[in-house]
Design a protein around this motif. Structure first.
Motif, PDB file in Angstrom:
ATOM      1  N   LEU A 192      -0.619 -15.060  -1.864  1.00  0.00           N
ATOM      2  CA  LEU A 192      -1.031 -14.034  -2.817  1.00  0.00           C
ATOM      3  C   LEU A 192      -0.242 -12.755  -2.581  1.00  0.00           C
ATOM      4  N   VAL A 193       0.097 -12.077  -3.682  1.00  0.00           N
ATOM      5  CA  VAL A 193       0.763 -10.775  -3.605  1.00  0.00           C
ATOM      6  C   VAL A 193      -0.119  -9.757  -4.317  1.00  0.00           C
ATOM      7  N   ILE A 194      -0.445  -8.656  -3.635  1.00  0.00           N
ATOM      8  CA  ILE A 194      -1.370  -7.658  -4.182  1.00  0.00           C
ATOM      9  C   ILE A 194      -0.720  -6.277  -4.123  1.00  0.00           C
ATOM     10  N   ASP A 195      -0.765  -5.570  -5.249  1.00  0.00           N
ATOM     11  CA  ASP A 195      -0.223  -4.206  -5.327  1.00  0.00           C
ATOM     12  C   ASP A 195      -1.370  -3.207  -5.312  1.00  0.00           C
ATOM     13  N   LEU A 196      -1.522  -2.482  -4.201  1.00  0.00           N
ATOM     14  CA  LEU A 196      -2.564  -1.458  -4.092  1.00  0.00           C
ATOM     15  C   LEU A 196      -1.977  -0.050  -4.140  1.00  0.00           C
ATOM     16  N   GLY A 197      -0.667   0.040  -4.210  1.00  0.00           N
ATOM     17  CA  GLY A 197      -0.021   1.343  -4.218  1.00  0.00           C
ATOM     18  C   GLY A 197       0.411   1.731  -5.611  1.00  0.00           C
ATOM     19  N   LYS A 198       1.564   2.348  -5.721  1.00  0.00           N
ATOM     20  CA  LYS A 198       2.113   2.742  -7.012  1.00  0.00           C
ATOM     21  C   LYS A 198       3.443   2.028  -7.216  1.00  0.00           C
ATOM     22  N   GLY A 199       3.371   0.860  -7.858  1.00  0.00           N
ATOM     23  CA  GLY A 199       4.603   0.115  -8.134  1.00  0.00           C
ATOM     24  C   GLY A 199       5.277  -0.412  -6.897  1.00  0.00           C
ATOM     25  N   THR A 200       4.536  -1.114  -6.023  1.00  0.00           N
ATOM     26  CA  THR A 200       5.129  -1.582  -4.768  1.00  0.00           C
ATOM     27  C   THR A 200       5.916  -2.880  -4.931  1.00  0.00           C
ATOM     28  N   ILE A 201       5.802  -3.535  -6.091  1.00  0.00           N
ATOM     29  CA  ILE A 201       6.510  -4.795  -6.323  1.00  0.00           C
ATOM     30  C   ILE A 201       7.718  -4.534  -7.240  1.00  0.00           C
ATOM     31  N   SER A 202       8.892  -4.991  -6.818  1.00  0.00           N
ATOM     32  CA  SER A 202      10.102  -4.771  -7.612  1.00  0.00           C
ATOM     33  C   SER A 202      10.127  -5.690  -8.826  1.00  0.00           C
ATOM     34  N   ASP A 203      11.012  -5.408  -9.763  1.00  0.00           N
ATOM     35  CA  ASP A 203      11.156  -6.233 -10.963  1.00  0.00           C
ATOM     36  C   ASP A 203      11.531  -7.671 -10.595  1.00  0.00           C
ATOM     37  N   ASP A 204      12.480  -7.834  -9.667  1.00  0.00           N
ATOM     38  CA  ASP A 204      12.879  -9.202  -9.317  1.00  0.00           C
ATOM     39  C   ASP A 204      11.768  -9.902  -8.529  1.00  0.00           C
ATOM     40  N   GLY A 205      10.939  -9.113  -7.841  1.00  0.00           N
ATOM     41  CA  GLY A 205       9.799  -9.690  -7.149  1.00  0.00           C
ATOM     42  C   GLY A 205       8.778 -10.246  -8.125  1.00  0.00           C
ATOM     43  N   ILE A 206       8.548  -9.498  -9.220  1.00  0.00           N
ATOM     44  CA  ILE A 206       7.629  -9.970 -10.250  1.00  0.00           C
ATOM     45  C   ILE A 206       8.167 -11.224 -10.928  1.00  0.00           C
ATOM     46  N   CYS A 247       0.821  -1.215   0.000  1.00  0.00           N
ATOM     47  CA  CYS A 247       0.000   0.000   0.000  1.00  0.00           C
ATOM     48  C   CYS A 247       0.855   1.266   0.000  1.00  0.00           C
ATOM     49  N   SER A 248       2.153   1.124  -0.230  1.00  0.00           N
ATOM     50  CA  SER A 248       3.035   2.294  -0.234  1.00  0.00           C
ATOM     51  C   SER A 248       2.912   3.020  -1.566  1.00  0.00           C
ATOM     52  N   SER A 249       3.446   4.226  -1.633  1.00  0.00           N
ATOM     53  CA  SER A 249       3.148   5.082  -2.779  1.00  0.00           C
ATOM     54  C   SER A 249       4.293   5.265  -3.773  1.00  0.00           C
ATOM     55  N   SER A 250       5.496   4.864  -3.442  1.00  0.00           N
ATOM     56  CA  SER A 250       6.575   5.198  -4.373  1.00  0.00           C
ATOM     57  C   SER A 250       7.657   4.134  -4.524  1.00  0.00           C
ATOM     58  N   THR A 251       8.055   3.487  -3.441  1.00  0.00           N
ATOM     59  CA  THR A 251       9.208   2.590  -3.485  1.00  0.00           C
ATOM     60  C   THR A 251       8.787   1.139  -3.690  1.00  0.00           C
ATOM     61  N   PRO A 252       9.375   0.435  -4.674  1.00  0.00           N
ATOM     62  CA  PRO A 252       9.105  -0.999  -4.845  1.00  0.00           C
ATOM     63  C   PRO A 252       9.690  -1.769  -3.661  1.00  0.00           C
ATOM     64  N   ILE A 253       8.850  -2.130  -2.716  1.00  0.00           N
ATOM     65  CA  ILE A 253       9.337  -2.679  -1.451  1.00  0.00           C
ATOM     66  C   ILE A 253       9.127  -4.188  -1.350  1.00  0.00           C
ATOM     67  N   ILE A 254       8.219  -4.753  -2.139  1.00  0.00           N
ATOM     68  CA  ILE A 254       8.007  -6.196  -2.139  1.00  0.00           C
ATOM     69  C   ILE A 254       8.952  -6.807  -3.177  1.00  0.00           C
ATOM     70  N   ASP A 255      10.000  -7.475  -2.704  1.00  0.00           N
ATOM     71  CA  ASP A 255      11.013  -8.016  -3.619  1.00  0.00           C
ATOM     72  C   ASP A 255      11.081  -9.538  -3.519  1.00  0.00           C
ATOM     73  N   LYS A 256      12.026 -10.127  -4.254  1.00  0.00           N
ATOM     74  CA  LYS A 256      12.122 -11.594  -4.298  1.00  0.00           C
ATOM     75  C   LYS A 256      12.456 -12.185  -2.931  1.00  0.00           C
ATOM     76  N   ASP A 257      13.155 -11.428  -2.082  1.00  0.00           N
ATOM     77  CA  ASP A 257      13.509 -11.940  -0.751  1.00  0.00           C
ATOM     78  C   ASP A 257      12.257 -12.149   0.094  1.00  0.00           C
ATOM     79  N   LEU A 258      11.328 -11.204   0.026  1.00  0.00           N
ATOM     80  CA  LEU A 258      10.090 -11.336   0.793  1.00  0.00           C
ATOM     81  C   LEU A 258       9.222 -12.456   0.231  1.00  0.00           C
ATOM     82  N   ILE A 259       9.122 -12.504  -1.106  1.00  0.00           N
ATOM     83  CA  ILE A 259       8.252 -13.488  -1.750  1.00  0.00           C
ATOM     84  C   ILE A 259       8.796 -14.913  -1.581  1.00  0.00           C
ATOM     85  N   SER A 260      10.109 -15.048  -1.526  1.00  0.00           N
ATOM     86  CA  SER A 260      10.710 -16.393  -1.442  1.00  0.00           C
ATOM     87  C   SER A 260      10.441 -17.075  -0.108  1.00  0.00           C
TER      88      SER A 260
END
Length: 269
Positions: free
Chosen positions: A255-269, A235-248
């Protein structure tokens, strides 16, 4: 110049939709005008993407002053079936509004006869201007919270006992925390904004029904909180904070849900 370009693009977006091959005349066009808080100086309005839903099509704009919203509705009134107006006040009060945009668009009738204060409420500023399209008030953040809850219910069936990490403590993050904890979920809230957050979370835990056993818990360690989590919600507004380390380290069926503005990093995706 920017405002004129934005208005032209808004009108063009509607016209392009009506002339597209997938447009069905019997379906409705809904134009949603929202507002959001920002730290930018003189933020510029922008268009939101076209979305197709069962009953029709949704397009819209985000505005940052009442003047921007009033000029927009004056231009699109009658071009769409519905104009939805954000009822939630997120814009600051402007003691000395700038009336130059009205003059630039030759909308002298919208200029108050005497000095007026802009209180930042979009729906009250626009409702009387709309004559042709139907109008409806909505609260964008509450729609987001309810949509997220419905999505989770459809995927998980039962939220009781599920470990849900919410990253971000703005309006959406806090409202969603209360809704999910009332559903029996184990809600963990992480935020970099620490001011008054402990008191706010304590208040939310006090508001929930006394028979709800779970509580909203504050986190200061994302890695620890993500371990075996069933749901990660950004739910954050600017920084991609959900990354592969958290998802792993979360639940592999989670489930991973992005309600902010780009909260998931490229490696997280």
């Amino acid at each position: 110049k920017y405002l004129k370009s934005w208005i032209e693009n808004a009108i063009g977006q509607i016209s392009n939709l009506k002339s597209s091959s997938f447009y069905e005349k019997e379906k409705k066009i809904i134009y949603m005008i929202g507002n959001t808080s920002t730290k930018e100086e003189n933020p510029k309005p922008y268009l939101t993407p076209l979305r197709q839903v069962t009953e029709g099509y949704i397009i819209g704009s985000i505005v940052f002053t009442q003047a921007q919203a009033r000029i927009l509705v004056s231009k699109i009134d009658g071009m769409v079936d519905y104009i939805f107006l954000d009822a939630e006040k997120k814009l600051p009060t402007i003691m000395k509004p700038d009336y130059e945009p009205y003059k630039s668009f030759e909308m002298y009738n919208l200029i108050p006869s005497s000095h007026s204060v802009e209180y930042g409420n979009i729906s009250s500023a626009c409702a009387k201007i709309i004559k042709k399209s139907s109008t409806f008030e909505y609260k964008a953040n509450d729609l987001t919270v309810d949509s997220t809850w419905n999505f989770l219910i459809s995927k998980l069936t039962d939220l009781s006992g599920k470990k849900i990490l919410i990253i971000g403590s703005g309006n959406i993050g806090l409202k969603l925390s209360l809704k999910l904890v009332e559903s029996g979920a184990e809600v963990i809230l992480y935020s970099r904004r620490k001011e008054n957050l402990r008191e706010i979370v304590s208040s939310l835990n006090s508001i929930k029904n006394k028979f709800v056993l779970s509580n909203i818990i504050l986190s200061d360690n994302l890695i620890h909180s993500s371990n075996n989590a069933d749901v990660l919600i950004g739910c954050s507004s600017s920084t991609p904070i959900i990354d592969k380390d958290l998802i792993s380290i979360m639940n592999k069926d989670g489930l991973v849900i992005d309600l902010g503005k780009g909260t998931i990093s490229d490696d997280g995706i």
